[in-house]
Design an enzyme around this catalytic site. Structure first.
Site, PDB file in Angstrom:
ATOM      1  N   SER A 163       0.834  -1.207   0.000  1.00 50.06           N
ATOM      2  CA  SER A 163       0.000   0.000   0.000  1.00 50.06           C
ATOM      3  C   SER A 163       0.859   1.244   0.000  1.00 50.06           C
ATOM      4  CB  SER A 163      -0.930   0.017   1.227  1.00 50.06           C
ATOM      5  OG  SER A 163      -1.719   1.185   1.252  1.00 50.06           O
ATOM      6  N   CYS A 164       0.592   2.125  -0.949  1.00 51.26           N
ATOM      7  CA  CYS A 164       1.248   3.432  -1.005  1.00 51.26           C
ATOM      8  C   CYS A 164       0.158   4.494  -0.987  1.00 51.26           C
ATOM      9  CB  CYS A 164       2.098   3.559  -2.268  1.00 51.26           C
ATOM     10  SG  CYS A 164       2.848   5.182  -2.487  1.00 51.26           S
ATOM     11  N   PRO A 165       0.224   5.491  -0.117  1.00 53.38           N
ATOM     12  CA  PRO A 165      -0.876   6.444   0.027  1.00 53.38           C
ATOM     13  C   PRO A 165      -0.959   7.475  -1.080  1.00 53.38           C
ATOM     14  CG  PRO A 165       0.904   7.052   1.480  1.00 53.38           C
ATOM     15  CD  PRO A 165       1.312   5.755   0.844  1.00 53.38           C
ATOM     16  N   THR A 166       0.103   7.614  -1.888  1.00 51.88           N
ATOM     17  CA  THR A 166       0.145   8.733  -2.832  1.00 51.88           C
ATOM     18  C   THR A 166      -0.107   8.345  -4.270  1.00 51.88           C
ATOM     19  OG1 THR A 166       2.540   8.480  -3.004  1.00 51.88           O
ATOM     20  CG2 THR A 166       1.708  10.039  -1.376  1.00 51.88           C
ATOM     21  N   THR A 171       2.582   0.837  -5.311  1.00 51.47           N
ATOM     22  CA  THR A 171       1.802  -0.270  -4.757  1.00 51.47           C
ATOM     23  C   THR A 171       1.978  -1.520  -5.610  1.00 51.47           C
ATOM     24  OG1 THR A 171       0.160   1.265  -3.858  1.00 51.47           O
ATOM     25  CG2 THR A 171      -0.528  -1.025  -4.148  1.00 51.47           C
TER      26      THR A 171
END
Length: 630
Positions: A163-166, A171
Site C-alpha cells: 500500500s502506497c498512500p500517494t 503499490t
C-alpha cells in the site's frame, strides 16, 4: 505535431502496463509528440481509445504481449514492441515509430517486427534519461513473467499487502517485487494491493488461514484484524522494491504474532481471550455484502459513542442540571460528550459504511451525508441510508470514470469526493432525508411513551437476539439498533442489550463451577476466561461452549438473555455508554437504577446456569472422576 496512439499491456503485470504507459506519455511530451495511451492490464482495459483518436493518429504503437483487435487499426501505420522495450527504450521506440514510414497497413504486417538499435543525439538522450530514471528500480524481468514450476516440498505459503498512500505505481511495483522474490525462493505467494483508488486482488479468509506468514509492505496504515492469528512482518514499499528476497527472508526470521506475548490459560496451552479474538476476526473476514459494510461502520462508531456517553455520565456527577451552568466543568464535559462526540456518531457511522463499500473515495461523501442526516433530524437511520448511498455512488464513479494514468490521482481526492458528495447531499435533502426523519421521530416517540408491558416485550426480544448467535448478525442487529437510539436520547434499549449480552458467558462460567461433572477440564479452564469476558460485555466468550454443544448451550443462553433484557426494561434502567460491562456501573449516572440493573444481570445469569446444568449431560465416567479429583 505528430499524433500517436498507443496500447500498453502485460498479461501478468499491472505494474509493467502502467509503467510502460507513463514512460510513453512523459517521453512523448518531451519529444514534442501528441500521444494517447490505452492500458490493458491483467484486471482489464482502461483509458480506451476512441475511434476518432485512432482515425486522427499518424502512427499506432502496440507495446503489449497480448493479442490485439487488428480491425480497430486497419489502414494505420503500426509499430510493435514489448512492454519492456517501452519502459527501457522509450525514446528510441517513439522515434522509430514516428520516423519509419515503410510499415504498411495492419493487414500486411508480419506477426512481429524486429527493432533495430539506434541512438539519440547526446542532448536529447540526456533529456529522456531524466524522464526514464525511475525505470531501473523496477523488477528485473520486464517482459511477461514465465510460469514457474511448482514449489519445492519445503515451500511456504505467503500472503502480503502492499500500500502506497500517494499513488498506484509503487503499490503494484512492490507487489510484483515480492511476488518475483517469493517465487524465486520457492515459495507460494498472494499479494493484495491497496492503492489510492481502493483494494485489488483481495485476500480471502481461506488464503489467510493457509498462509505461514503475512508480509505488510506499506507506507500507510493497514488494518491487521484479519491477520490476528498469524505471524506478521511489516516493512515499507521502498524496501520491498529494492530487496524483495531480503524482505521475504527477514519475514520468516523476524515476524511475530500480534498476541505473542499473552499468557496462556492454565490447562489449555493457549490464551482463551486470544482465541475469542481470533474467532471474532474470522467472523469479520467472513462477512460479506451490506452486513459487512454495516458492521464496519458500527465498529468505528463504538469508540466515539463510548467516549461521548461516559463524558456525559461524568458531567452528571456534579448534578443532573450542573451542565447548565456556563463555564463549569460539568458544562465542559457535556460539550465534549453530547455536543461533540455524539454529534460525530452518525457521520462516522455513515462515513465508514461508505469506506467499507468504496474504500477511501467513499469516506468523504459518507461523512458529509451523515452530517446532513444529523442536520435534517434523520439520525442514525439517515446515517445508514447516507452511508450506503455514498458508498455505492462512489464505487460506481470509481469504476466508471476513466482518466489518463497521470491524472488518476485526482479521482480519490477531488473528482469522486466532489461528485459523490453532491449526489448524496441532494438525495438526502430532497428525496430520502425527510421520510427517514419522520420514521425516526415516530420510533423515538413510541419508545418514550410505551407501556411497561411493551417495554418488557421489547426487552425480551432484544435480549434473546443478543444470544442467538453470540456476536453474529442477529446479535449485532440488536446492538446496532440500541446504539443508534443513543443519539436520540433513548437509553432504555442500550441497557437491556448490554445486560443481555453479558449473561451467556457469565452463566456458562458459573455452571462450570457449580456442575463440574458436566464439563471437561479444558471447558472448566475456559469458564474462568468466560467470566472475565462476560463481565466486560464480550458475548463471544460463550462461543467455544456453543460451538462444541450448540443444542444444549444456545437455548439456555437465549432464555437467560431474554430475562435480563426484559427485567432491565421493566426496571426502567437506562445506559448512556454502549460498552464496558460492569466496569461502567461504578461511574455515577452512567446507569440509572444501578441496583436493579445488577439484579437483572444476576437473574439472567442464574437462568442460563440452571438451564445449562439441566440440559447438559455428565461427561464420560473417566472425565467425571478426574473432575471429582480436582
Amino acid at each position: 505535431m505528430k499524433k500517436v496512439v498507443a496500447v500498453t499491456g502485460s498479461m501478468t503485470s499491472a505494474a509493467h502496463t502502467a509503467m510502460a504507459a507513463e514512460a510513453l506519455e512523459a517521453t512523448a511530451d518531451m519529444l514534442g509528440y501528441d500521444i494517447r495511451v490505452e492500458r490493458r492490464g491483467p484486471s482489464g482495459t482502461s483509458d480506451l481509445l476512441s475511434e476518432g483518436e485512432i482515425r486522427n493518429a499518424d502512427v499506432v504503437i502496440l507495446a503489449t504481449d497480448q493479442p490485439d483487435d487488428q480491425g480497430r487499426f486497419r489502414g494505420k501505420t503500426i509499430h510493435r514492441a514489448t512492454p519492456g522495450e517501452a519502459i527501457r527504450h522509450t525514446a528510441k521506440l517513439l522515434r522509430d515509430a514516428v520516423g519509419d514510414k515503410g510499415i504498411g497497413p495492419v493487414a500486411e504486417l508480419a506477426p512481429r517486427r524486429s527493432v533495430q538499435p539506434d541512438s539519440l543525439p547526446p542532448r536529447e538522450e540526456r533529456r529522456v534519461a531524466a524522464v526514464q530514471a525511475p525505470a531501473p528500480a523496477a523488477p528485473a524481468a520486464l517482459p511477461s513473467e514465465p510460469t514457474l514450476p511448482a514449489a519445492a516440498p519445503a515451500a511456504k505459503r505467503i500472503v502480503a499487502v502492499t500500500s502506497c498512500p500517494t499513488g498506484i505505481a509503487h503499490t503494484f511495483m512492490a507487489a510484483e517485487a515480492l511476488t518475483k522474490a517469493a517465487r524465486a525462493l520457492g515459495h507460494k505467494i498472494r499479494v493484495e494491493t491497496q492503492g489510492s483508488v481502493g483494494s485489488g486482488n483481495t485476500l480471502t479468509p481461506a488464503e489467510i488461514d493457509a498462509a505461514d506468514i503475512v508480509i505488510i509492505a506499506a507506507d500507510t496504515n493497514v488494518a491487521l484484524d484479519r491477520f490476528r492469528h498469524k505471524r506478521i512482518y511489516s516493512t515499507s514499499t521502498g524496501k520491498a522494491l529494492k530487496g524483495g528476497k531480503q524482505v521475504v527472508a527477514a519475514a520468516f526470521d523476524e515476524a511475530s504474532a500480534p498476541d505473542a506475548g499473552a499468557a496462556a490459560e492454565p490447562g489449555t496451552g493457549r490464551n482463551l481471550a486470544g482465541e475469542v479474538e481470533r474467532l471474532k476476526a474470522e467472523r469479520s473476514a467472513q462477512r460479506t455484502g451490506p452486513y459487512k459494510h454495516l458492521m464496519t461502520g458500527v465498529s468505528y462508531t463504538i469508540p466515539v459513542v463510548v467516549a461521548g456517553g461516559l463524558a456525559i455520565a461524568l458531567s452528571f456527577m456534579f448534578g443532573i442540571d450542573a451542565a447548565k451552568e456556563p463555564g463549569s466543568l460539568a458544562a465542559a464535559l457535556m460539550q465534549i460528550g453530547g455536543q461533540s462526540a455524539f454529534a460525530l456518531m452518525v457521520p462516522v457511522l455513515s462515513g465508514f459504511i461508505a469506506f467499507s463499500i468504496a474504500d477511501r473515495p467513499g469516506l468523504a461523501p459518507g461523512l458529509i451525508g451523515g452530517m446532513l442526516a444529523n442536520q435534517i433530524g434523520a439520525g442514525f437511520l439517515g446515517g445508514l441510508a447516507s452511508g450506503f448511498l455514498a458508498g455505492y455512488i462512489a464505487l460506481y464513479l470509481r469504476n466508471w470514470i476513466r482518466l489518463p494514468q497521470n491524472l488518476e490521482g485526482l479521482k480519490p481526492v477531488l473528482i469522486i469526493p466532489l461528485l459523490a458528495s453532491v449526489a448524496v447531499g441532494l438525495l438526502m435533502i430532497y428525496v430520502v432525508g425527510t421520510p427517514i426523519a419522520a420514521v425516526l421521530s415516530a420510533l423515538t416517540g413510541w419508545l418514550s411513551g410505551m407501556t411497561s408491558a411493551n417495554a418488557v416485550l421489547l426487552g425480551l426480544l432484544l435480549g434473546g437476539m443478543m444470544a442467538v448467535d453470540m456476536g453474529g448478525p442477529v446479535n449485532k442487529s440488536a446492538y446496532t439498533f440500541a446504539v443508534g437510539l443513543l443519539a436520540s436520547e433513548a437509553y432504555l434499549p442500550m441497557a437491556a442489550v448490554m445486560a443481555a449480552g453479558m449473561t451467556p458467558p457469565l452463566g456458562l462460567a458459573l455452571a462450570t463451577v457449580i456442575a463440574k461433572n458436566r464439563f471437561t477440564r479444558d471447558e472448566r479452564d475456559a469458564g474462568k476466561a468466560a467470566a472475565v469476558l462476560g463481565l466486560s460485555f464480550i458475548t463471544e466468550g460463550a462461543i467455544p461452549f456453543a460451538a462444541k454443544d450448540p443444542l444444549r448451550v444456545i437455548p439456555p443462553g437465549i432464555a437467560g438473555s431474554a430475562v435480563a433484557g426484559g427485567l432491565s426494561m421493566l426496571f426502567g434502567c437506562m445506559l448512556r455508554a454502549p460498552h464496558g460491562g460492569v466496569f461502567v456501573l461504578g461511574i455515577p449516572n452512567a446507569v440509572t437504577n444501578v441496583g436493579l440493573y445488577a439484579l437483572a444481570i444476576a437473574a439472567g445469569t442464574l437462568v442460563t446456569t440452571v438451564l445449562v446444568i439441566v440440559m447438559k449431560r455428565p461427561v464420560a465416567a473417566e472425565t467425571a472422576l478426574e473432575a471429582g479429583a480436582s
